[in-house]
Design an enzyme around this catalytic site. Structure first.
Site, PDB file in Angstrom:
ATOM      1  CG  ASP A  28      -6.962  42.963  23.891  1.00  0.00           C
ATOM      2  OD1 ASP A  28      -5.793  42.996  23.927  1.00  0.00           O
ATOM      3  OD2 ASP A  28      -7.728  43.082  24.970  1.00  0.00           O
ATOM      4  CG  ASP A  62      -4.429  45.850  29.065  1.00  0.00           C
ATOM      5  OD1 ASP A  62      -3.773  45.816  30.209  1.00  0.00           O
ATOM      6  OD2 ASP A  62      -3.679  45.997  28.028  1.00  0.00           O
TER       7      ASP A  62
END
Length: 279
Positions: free
Chosen positions: A16, A18
């Site tokens: 991922d 963020d």
């Protein structure tokens, strides 16, 4: 249940972005709170923010706007929010341990046959425009992800409406790796993948994909789920609703682990051999 201990070595790491690679979560919060304050609304609580993290933009915006009850339209909110993003996101920085982790994994791909390679791919809900806004000033850091192994939220290879916490983005990220493996290297199976996530929907997506997961959340998100950590790690918080529950894990099954940060990552625990830095 007794945790599984006979996992194969990790051959692929899916990341991922963020709040996991970059310090964007506090920037998101600041932008939203500036708008809320402008319209005399209360600041965003972590109980709501926790529901926004990891989700595709449209679904996250609906949850937020239903809670915020702003006296402006969704389009007006989006415009004000985007203007703040344009101002603040070019200042994002990698979170602790991230540069070292990524460069270590890349070294496995360059070491030759004596070290099994660990392939990497990016799987972010951020749309391409926001991805560029957050990363253009960090080109060296993100150069480790080949262009074909970057999956973003508006990727045309994804089915619309199938974002996290559903597993599609991680399954696609694995496909991008398998489609570009060197000749003779066997395809990587989901259980040979390690997903790195900070959000609860992201953990569920990784578990639904049949992959192992590292959960490295913001300290305030961890506090929000105090006492429910095993549910999070099993993907059983119900973020995707009552669908395909047979795909999620069981409490204490050993497929997922919480880490306070990505510093000093325990590669050996996951069967990864990191070659020394060349002189």
């Amino acid at each position: 249940m007794a945790p599984r201990t006979d996992f194969p070595p990790v051959r692929a790491c899916l990341f991922d972005m963020d709040g996991l690679l970059l310090d964007t979560e506090d920037i998101y919060t600041l932008c939203v709170n500036l708008i809320l304050d402008k319209y005399s609304r209360p600041s965003l609580p972590w109980s709501i923010k926790a529901q926004l993290q990891g989700r595709p933009g449209p679904s996250a915006n609906k949850i937020f706007l239903d809670w915020a009850q702003l006296p402006i339209s969704s389009d007006e909110f989006a415009a004000e929010n985007a203007a703040l993003h344009q101002k603040l996101f070019p200042g994002t920085k990698p979170l602790p341990g991230v540069p070292e982790l990524l460069t270590s994994l890349v070294r496995t791909q360059e070491a030759g046959i004596e070290t099994p390679p660990v392939h990497i791919a990016l799987a972010t809900s951020s749309h391409l425009g926001n991805f560029k806004l957050k990363t253009n000033h960090l080109s060296d850091l993100f150069s480790v992800f080949p262009a074909n192994r970057r999956v973003v939220g508006d990727d045309t290879r994804l089915t619309p409406g199938r974002g996290k916490p559903l597993p599609d983005i991680f399954l696609l990220a694995l496909k991008t790796i398998n489609d570009s493996l060197p000749e003779g290297e066997a395809p990587i199976k989901p259980e040979e993948c390690l997903v790195f996530e900070d959000s609860v929907p992201g953990v569920e997506a990784g578990r639904r994909a049949g992959m192992r997961v590292i959960w490295c959340p913001h300290p305030m998100l961890k506090k929000e789920y105090a006492g429910r950590e095993e549910e999070v790690l099993a993907g059983r918080t119900g973020e995707a609703g009552q669908v395909d529950l047979h795909q999620v894990g069981e409490l204490g099954d050993g497929w997922a682990e919480y880490l306070v940060s990505l510093e000093n990552f325990p590669y050996e625990k996951y069967g990864m051999v990191i070659p020394p830095v060349k002189a």
